[in-house]
Design a protein around this motif. Sequence first.
Motif, PDB file in Angstrom:
ATOM      1  N   LEU A   8       0.870  -1.176   0.000  1.00  0.00           N
ATOM      2  CA  LEU A   8       0.000   0.000   0.000  1.00  0.00           C
ATOM      3  C   LEU A   8       0.909   1.229   0.000  1.00  0.00           C
ATOM      4  O   LEU A   8       1.695   1.434   0.941  1.00  0.00           O
ATOM      5  CB  LEU A   8      -0.878   0.006   1.256  1.00  0.00           C
ATOM      6  CG  LEU A   8      -2.116  -0.882   1.242  1.00  0.00           C
ATOM      7  CD1 LEU A   8      -1.789  -2.330   0.943  1.00  0.00           C
ATOM      8  CD2 LEU A   8      -2.864  -0.788   2.558  1.00  0.00           C
ATOM      9  N   THR A   9       0.793   2.040  -1.040  1.00  0.00           N
ATOM     10  CA  THR A   9       1.785   3.100  -1.232  1.00  0.00           C
ATOM     11  C   THR A   9       1.207   4.266  -2.028  1.00  0.00           C
ATOM     12  O   THR A   9       0.243   4.080  -2.786  1.00  0.00           O
ATOM     13  CB  THR A   9       3.016   2.509  -1.969  1.00  0.00           C
ATOM     14  OG1 THR A   9       3.893   3.571  -2.362  1.00  0.00           O
ATOM     15  CG2 THR A   9       2.640   1.726  -3.226  1.00  0.00           C
ATOM     16  N   VAL A  68      -8.456   7.591   5.229  1.00  0.00           N
ATOM     17  CA  VAL A  68      -8.011   7.182   3.889  1.00  0.00           C
ATOM     18  C   VAL A  68      -7.139   5.921   3.991  1.00  0.00           C
ATOM     19  O   VAL A  68      -7.348   4.944   3.258  1.00  0.00           O
ATOM     20  CB  VAL A  68      -7.226   8.340   3.209  1.00  0.00           C
ATOM     21  CG1 VAL A  68      -6.677   7.888   1.871  1.00  0.00           C
ATOM     22  CG2 VAL A  68      -8.102   9.567   3.069  1.00  0.00           C
ATOM     23  N   VAL A  69      -6.193   5.935   4.922  1.00  0.00           N
ATOM     24  CA  VAL A  69      -5.289   4.781   5.052  1.00  0.00           C
ATOM     25  C   VAL A  69      -6.072   3.546   5.500  1.00  0.00           C
ATOM     26  O   VAL A  69      -5.864   2.443   4.966  1.00  0.00           O
ATOM     27  CB  VAL A  69      -4.119   5.089   6.031  1.00  0.00           C
ATOM     28  CG1 VAL A  69      -3.232   3.866   6.211  1.00  0.00           C
ATOM     29  CG2 VAL A  69      -3.295   6.264   5.527  1.00  0.00           C
ATOM     30  N   ALA A  70      -7.017   3.715   6.424  1.00  0.00           N
ATOM     31  CA  ALA A  70      -7.813   2.564   6.905  1.00  0.00           C
ATOM     32  C   ALA A  70      -8.635   1.968   5.764  1.00  0.00           C
ATOM     33  O   ALA A  70      -8.786   0.739   5.672  1.00  0.00           O
ATOM     34  CB  ALA A  70      -8.709   2.985   8.061  1.00  0.00           C
ATOM     35  N   ALA A  71      -9.160   2.813   4.876  1.00  0.00           N
ATOM     36  CA  ALA A  71      -9.937   2.291   3.741  1.00  0.00           C
ATOM     37  C   ALA A  71      -9.027   1.459   2.825  1.00  0.00           C
ATOM     38  O   ALA A  71      -9.440   0.403   2.325  1.00  0.00           O
ATOM     39  CB  ALA A  71     -10.580   3.445   2.970  1.00  0.00           C
ATOM     40  N   ALA A  72      -7.794   1.922   2.642  1.00  0.00           N
ATOM     41  CA  ALA A  72      -6.834   1.148   1.830  1.00  0.00           C
ATOM     42  C   ALA A  72      -6.495  -0.175   2.535  1.00  0.00           C
ATOM     43  O   ALA A  72      -6.418  -1.234   1.897  1.00  0.00           O
ATOM     44  CB  ALA A  72      -5.574   1.976   1.587  1.00  0.00           C
ATOM     45  N   VAL A  73      -6.333  -0.122   3.859  1.00  0.00           N
ATOM     46  CA  VAL A  73      -6.039  -1.339   4.635  1.00  0.00           C
ATOM     47  C   VAL A  73      -7.210  -2.320   4.545  1.00  0.00           C
ATOM     48  O   VAL A  73      -7.017  -3.522   4.332  1.00  0.00           O
ATOM     49  CB  VAL A  73      -5.725  -0.983   6.117  1.00  0.00           C
ATOM     50  CG1 VAL A  73      -5.729  -2.220   7.001  1.00  0.00           C
ATOM     51  CG2 VAL A  73      -4.397  -0.249   6.227  1.00  0.00           C
ATOM     52  N   ASP A  74      -8.430  -1.826   4.648  1.00  0.00           N
ATOM     53  CA  ASP A  74      -9.624  -2.695   4.564  1.00  0.00           C
ATOM     54  C   ASP A  74      -9.681  -3.385   3.201  1.00  0.00           C
ATOM     55  O   ASP A  74     -10.001  -4.575   3.108  1.00  0.00           O
ATOM     56  CB  ASP A  74     -10.898  -1.892   4.806  1.00  0.00           C
ATOM     57  CG  ASP A  74     -10.993  -1.409   6.248  1.00  0.00           C
ATOM     58  OD1 ASP A  74     -10.261  -1.948   7.104  1.00  0.00           O
ATOM     59  OD2 ASP A  74     -11.781  -0.480   6.514  1.00  0.00           O
ATOM     60  N   ALA A 126      -7.109   0.944  15.595  1.00  0.00           N
ATOM     61  CA  ALA A 126      -8.353   0.582  14.894  1.00  0.00           C
ATOM     62  C   ALA A 126      -8.204  -0.582  13.927  1.00  0.00           C
ATOM     63  O   ALA A 126      -9.203  -1.182  13.522  1.00  0.00           O
ATOM     64  CB  ALA A 126      -8.878   1.809  14.149  1.00  0.00           C
ATOM     65  N   ARG A 127      -6.993  -0.903  13.517  1.00  0.00           N
ATOM     66  CA  ARG A 127      -6.778  -1.968  12.532  1.00  0.00           C
ATOM     67  C   ARG A 127      -5.631  -2.865  13.002  1.00  0.00           C
ATOM     68  O   ARG A 127      -4.734  -2.414  13.723  1.00  0.00           O
ATOM     69  CB  ARG A 127      -6.404  -1.385  11.156  1.00  0.00           C
ATOM     70  CG  ARG A 127      -7.504  -0.562  10.477  1.00  0.00           C
ATOM     71  CD  ARG A 127      -8.682  -1.431  10.051  1.00  0.00           C
ATOM     72  NE  ARG A 127      -9.722  -0.665   9.351  1.00  0.00           N
ATOM     73  CZ  ARG A 127     -10.646   0.077   9.950  1.00  0.00           C
ATOM     74  NH1 ARG A 127     -10.693   0.164  11.266  1.00  0.00           N
ATOM     75  NH2 ARG A 127     -11.555   0.716   9.228  1.00  0.00           N
ATOM     76  N   PRO A 128      -5.628  -4.151  12.564  1.00  0.00           N
ATOM     77  CA  PRO A 128      -4.555  -5.073  13.002  1.00  0.00           C
ATOM     78  C   PRO A 128      -3.256  -4.812  12.239  1.00  0.00           C
ATOM     79  O   PRO A 128      -2.820  -5.615  11.424  1.00  0.00           O
ATOM     80  CB  PRO A 128      -5.143  -6.447  12.658  1.00  0.00           C
ATOM     81  CG  PRO A 128      -6.048  -6.194  11.492  1.00  0.00           C
ATOM     82  CD  PRO A 128      -6.590  -4.804  11.644  1.00  0.00           C
ATOM     83  N   VAL A 129      -2.660  -3.681  12.517  1.00  0.00           N
ATOM     84  CA  VAL A 129      -1.464  -3.248  11.788  1.00  0.00           C
ATOM     85  C   VAL A 129      -0.272  -3.243  12.737  1.00  0.00           C
ATOM     86  O   VAL A 129      -0.330  -2.651  13.814  1.00  0.00           O
ATOM     87  CB  VAL A 129      -1.687  -1.830  11.200  1.00  0.00           C
ATOM     88  CG1 VAL A 129      -0.417  -1.306  10.571  1.00  0.00           C
ATOM     89  CG2 VAL A 129      -2.814  -1.840  10.184  1.00  0.00           C
TER      90      VAL A 129
END
Length: 240
Positions: A8-9, A68-74, A126-129
């Motif tokens: 993701l970049t 924005v980043v969370a949507a890309a992660v999802d 919020a995300r498993p990152v």
Amino acid sequence: MTFAAQILTLYPEMFPGPLGQSLAGRALSEGRWSCDTVQIRDFATDKHRSVDDTPAGGGAGMVLKPDVVAAAVDHALARQPDAPILAMTPRGRPLTQERVRALAAGPGVTILCGRFEGFDERLFEARPVEPVSIGDYVLSGGETAAIVLLDACIRLLPGVMGAASSGDEESFESGLLEYPHYTRPVEWEGRTIPEVLRSGDHAKIAAWRKQRAEEDTRLRRPDLWERHSGARDQSPSGAQ
Ligand code: SAM
């Protein structure tokens, strides 16, 4: 099985980059790993396609927007639910050979590359990152860090290095730096290859290599040496 790398970049054109060459490049064309990129900007929601905003509390630079980043992660999670998601950041846990081995044994990895001042901290809640650092210095972006991480994983994939070189003896595998190497010419600029390495006596060579690995680790990497000797002292066989 193909090791699936998903990156993701904001700069997808940076991939596979140097990983398209040599060992990793050959492994890519042989299908031992795959390289997919996701453009983070595609998940921006405003008309300017903004991915960053000013830091809360003031200060220089910009911060990547969590929505924005969370949507890309999802999106990445839906495509590859089994792969761990690593976010490249100097604030992360240092990458180790042990972690690299574990990643290489898995189905693949999703890598989140930062830019500017980095990520909004709420992303990690919020995300498993998993935040990962490749060393105590600051790069301009996470893409080169991702390339380092992938290179370390790819060389360990089955068939990539070939049977002759499993990598088992290399630095960090046993907790130590590897012993030093020499090759021909035997004499170069008045310096000769240590006699023991030319003796053909495998037991003596192994003992010399062990001693040099320990000595060099103690001198160059006291942090590793301390950990290694601590673990050795606690092992059932004692100081062996
Ligand atoms: N403000 C951040 C800090 O001081 O911790 C540095 C941000 S850096 C200029 C921009 C991006 O480069 C980071 O978000 C990260 O993705 C990447 N990066 C920089 N240094 C890194 C390192 N040592 N390990 C992993 N990623 C790194």
